[in-house]
Design a protein around this motif. Structure first.
Motif, PDB file in Angstrom:
ATOM      1  N   SER A 183     -36.706 -38.634 -29.150  1.00 41.78           N
ATOM      2  CA  SER A 183     -37.995 -38.560 -29.840  1.00 41.78           C
ATOM      3  C   SER A 183     -39.065 -39.383 -29.110  1.00 41.78           C
ATOM      4  N   MET A 184     -38.628 -40.403 -28.351  1.00 42.31           N
ATOM      5  CA  MET A 184     -39.563 -41.204 -27.561  1.00 42.31           C
ATOM      6  C   MET A 184     -39.949 -40.498 -26.261  1.00 42.31           C
ATOM      7  N   GLY A 185     -39.247 -39.414 -25.941  1.00 41.31           N
ATOM      8  CA  GLY A 185     -39.523 -38.700 -24.694  1.00 41.31           C
ATOM      9  C   GLY A 185     -38.719 -39.212 -23.523  1.00 41.31           C
ATOM     10  N   TRP A 186     -37.780 -40.110 -23.786  1.00 39.76           N
ATOM     11  CA  TRP A 186     -36.972 -40.668 -22.691  1.00 39.76           C
ATOM     12  C   TRP A 186     -35.852 -39.710 -22.293  1.00 39.76           C
ATOM     13  N   LEU A 187     -35.472 -38.818 -23.212  1.00 40.66           N
ATOM     14  CA  LEU A 187     -34.490 -37.784 -22.889  1.00 40.66           C
ATOM     15  C   LEU A 187     -35.181 -36.435 -23.027  1.00 40.66           C
ATOM     16  N   SER A 188     -34.921 -35.534 -22.107  1.00 41.44           N
ATOM     17  CA  SER A 188     -35.610 -34.243 -22.145  1.00 41.44           C
ATOM     18  C   SER A 188     -35.003 -33.316 -23.194  1.00 41.44           C
ATOM     19  N   GLU A 189     -33.720 -33.466 -23.464  1.00 38.06           N
ATOM     20  CA  GLU A 189     -33.038 -32.577 -24.406  1.00 38.06           C
ATOM     21  C   GLU A 189     -32.542 -33.392 -25.601  1.00 38.06           C
ATOM     22  N   PRO A 190     -32.536 -32.766 -26.772  1.00 38.19           N
ATOM     23  CA  PRO A 190     -31.933 -33.475 -27.913  1.00 38.19           C
ATOM     24  C   PRO A 190     -30.417 -33.515 -27.760  1.00 38.19           C
ATOM     25  N   PRO A 191     -29.766 -34.400 -28.471  1.00 40.37           N
ATOM     26  CA  PRO A 191     -28.298 -34.374 -28.457  1.00 40.37           C
ATOM     27  C   PRO A 191     -27.796 -33.009 -28.911  1.00 40.37           C
ATOM     28  N   ASP A 192     -26.591 -32.653 -28.500  1.00 42.60           N
ATOM     29  CA  ASP A 192     -25.993 -31.386 -28.907  1.00 42.60           C
ATOM     30  C   ASP A 192     -25.917 -31.320 -30.441  1.00 42.60           C
ATOM     31  N   ALA A 193     -26.343 -30.189 -31.011  1.00 42.83           N
ATOM     32  CA  ALA A 193     -26.456 -30.098 -32.472  1.00 42.83           C
ATOM     33  C   ALA A 193     -25.099 -30.270 -33.156  1.00 42.83           C
ATOM     34  N   ALA A 194     -24.063 -29.626 -32.613  1.00 43.15           N
ATOM     35  CA  ALA A 194     -22.740 -29.725 -33.240  1.00 43.15           C
ATOM     36  C   ALA A 194     -22.193 -31.147 -33.119  1.00 43.15           C
ATOM     37  N   TRP A 195     -22.396 -31.754 -31.946  1.00 42.39           N
ATOM     38  CA  TRP A 195     -21.948 -33.140 -31.736  1.00 42.39           C
ATOM     39  C   TRP A 195     -22.680 -34.073 -32.698  1.00 42.39           C
TER      40      TRP A 195
END
Lengths: 512, 86
Positions: A215-227
């Motif tokens: 949410s801070m923009g430090w990761l380009s992808e969100p965590p895997d939804a199922a994980w």
């Protein structure tokens, strides 16, 4: 309690009613956490009545935006803030007064408390700003404001610090020999709750920290939804089992306070608490029973085997608590028929009525629906319907919240040393709240059976719902209104007692 | 410490209930010590009587099991109604 306490000079008092020692540092933090708990309870309760009147199709009070915002606010404040603040208060009471010990560290307690307050305010502000309408589960790829996640992380860290303070107090009490024998059962149960809380908080950290980074923009992808869902429920469900453990401990405590009951069998009761610690985390798998990411074998093992051992623990407590009351009442001579002891119980004492109603609502409504909905095959016709909130309102609200209310009727006179006003109103408050929640939970369950979905603003958009479903949704609104009146009564009575109640210092509390 | 709970007298018939003088809960009296509040920690470290006579709780347990059985099998029936296996 023959052992000598380890209190610092002038840092303790003896309760005029119970004879229990009270660490003044712990007393301050018990008060602070309890006050915050009630404040967040009020915030969550306002959300609750707005939601109940929105799900009632004839009223539909809120628009869609504010409906989902309020779902988020209600869930977070009720299931996390109110419960966690009150539980830390319970932990501090158990490890000091019941163990004849001082609190390990005032500084650590301050740190934990400040983090919890700052985090909770941060999350609530983020919700009100309208950038965090992700509901309590905040499933990715729904994205909330970074302040929302950071606030939750701070609350979790603050709670963890409180739990560490609790464990360190257990250590110094044992080291200094402040109590004889093994831990009292209530402290044993609170310790089980604290252990489960550590497990829950670690899951929360694993799920929420990368989500916050995203949410801070430090990761380009969100965590895997199922994980995310798998790990998040290690927080979401396990934290509710902290509630269950704390609630059961409160049952034992209130049973003793109000009827003189003693645990029937220490070994059996303690084993049941150990079952919670060992198996409750696995039971969180029942939230994933329709997820395609995990296999049927995994689902069935966790929910139809491991979960039953946790359920067994609840059934043990569900038997031993009323049995201990019955045993105590029969020993007093109330031996008429099967239920003469039950009718003779102190039903005018809100501590007792709240505890016993909590036990009945939790066991009969929450327990029976929980085991049934946790069965994989049956879950397929109930998942994501209003039956699920029907279940957990019976457990967490009718069970935990009502039990905590009952405890409050003793916390205020014994810790705040203030007497309640309007005592006749206090005597009926548990019945108002308990009956409202019971009606609402039943109505939710039946509405869900008619196919009404949960967490949907306008379930009847196409006028597809049957008359029965609409009737049940009206029941949700009416039951919710009754429960809200009961809850508001509790808050008003408690606030009036805490700030304006007659002081009872130097004498026993006025008996209920 | 917890005040001793009076036992029913031998002459008291079974089921007659306590006598007013000996067993009226102290909590009914305003301003008195709530009798069982005393030394709660000590009470929680003890166990109840050696033999337990709790037929009422056993009856409640069977009512609970009956409710569970009815609800559980009603749900299996509902499942069977919507999920036909051929």
């Amino acid at each position: 309690m023959s052992s000598v306490g380890n209190f610092l000079p002038n840092q303790s008092r003896t309760c005029d009613t119970t004879g229990l020692p009270v660490c003044l540092t712990a007393q301050f933090f018990i008060k602070a956490h309890a006050v915050c708990a009630v404040v967040f309870l009020l915030v969550g309760a306002i959300g609750a009545i707005l939601l109940a009147l929105t799900r009632w199709p004839a009223v539909q009070l809120l628009g869609p935006t504010w409906y989902y915002r309020t779902v988020t606010l209600h869930g977070i404040n009720m299931l996390i803030f109110w419960i966690l603040f009150f539980e830390v208060a319970v932990l501090y009471f158990c490890c000091t007064s019941l163990l004849n010990s001082r609190l390990f560290s005032r500084g650590v307690a301050w740190l934990g408390f400040v983090l919890m307050v700052v985090g909770a305010l941060m999350t609530d502000v983020a919700i009100f700003q309208g950038r965090s309408d992700v509901m309590m589960t905040s499933y990715v790829p729904l994205k909330a404001s970074p302040w929302f996640y950071l606030g939750l992380i701070l609350v979790a860290v603050g709670t963890l610090i409180g739990v560490v303070n609790y464990f360190l107090t257990l250590y110094i009490a044992k080291r200094d020999g402040t109590y004889d024998g093994s831990l009292p059962l209530v402290v044993f149960g609170a310790t089980a709750a604290a252990i489960i809380a550590v497990v829950a908080i670690l899951h929360g950290a694993v799920a929420l920290i990368p989500t916050w980074a995203w949410s801070m923009g430090w990761l380009s992808e969100p965590p895997d939804a199922a994980w995310y869902r798998l790990i998040w429920w290690g927080l979401g469900h396990v934290s509710q089992q902290v509630n269950v453990c704390a609630m059961v401990s409160v049952w034992y405590f209130l049973a003793t306070l109000t009827t003189g009951a003693k645990p029937l069998n220490q070994a059996v009761c303690r084993t049941a608490f150990v079952f919670y610690v060992l198996f409750i985390n696995l039971a969180s798998a029942h939230h994933l029973l329709v997820d395609p990411g995990v296999g049927a074998t995994w689902k069935i093992w966790n929910t139809s085997y491991a979960m039953y051992l946790a359920v067994l623990a609840s059934m043990i407590h569900g038997f031993t608590v009323p049995a201990s009351v019955e045993s105590a009442m029969r020993a007093k001579g109330y031996t008429k028929g099967l239920f003469g002891w039950l009718f003779a119980c102190p039903w005018k004492n809100p501590g007792f009525s709240a505890f016993f109603l909590s036990l009945v609502i939790f066991g009969f409504m929450g327990g029976i629906t929980g085991v049934t909905l946790g069965t994989q095959q049956i879950n397929i016709i109930a998942h994501n319907t209003l039956r699920i909130p029907g279940h957990f309102h019976a457990t967490v609200v009718g069970g935990t919240t009502l039990a905590f209310m009952g405890l409050t009727y003793y916390v205020v006179p014994l810790i705040f040393r203030r007497e309640y006003y309007a005592r006749p109103l206090a005597r009926i408050q548990p019945y108002l709240f308990g009956s409202g929640i019971a009606i609402m939970a039943l109505a939710m369950s039946f509405a869900g059976s008619y196919g009404v979905p949960r967490r949907v603003w306008d379930a009847d958009a196409g006028a597809n719902l049957s008359a029965g479903a609409n009737l049940m949704l009206a029941g949700v609104g009416l039951g919710g209104t009754l429960a809200f009146i009961g809850l508001l009564t509790f808050i008003l009575l408690t606030v009036a007692a805490v700030f304006f109640g007659k002081k009872n210092e130097g004498r026993p509390m006025t008996a209920w | 410490m917890t005040e001793p709970t009076p036992e029913p007298s031998a002459s008291q018939p079974e089921g007659a209930g306590p006598t007013e003088e000996t067993t009226r809960p102290a909590s009914e009296g305003k301003g008195q010590h709530p009798e069982e509040v005393l030394s709660a920690a000590a009470a929680l470290q003890q166990e109840g009587a050696d033999s337990h006579h709790t037929p009422g709780t056993v009856a409640l347990t069977f009512i609970f099991l009956l409710c569970f059985a009815v609800y559980y099998f009603a749900n299996w029936k509902a499942l069977a109604d919507v999920w036909h296996v051929r």
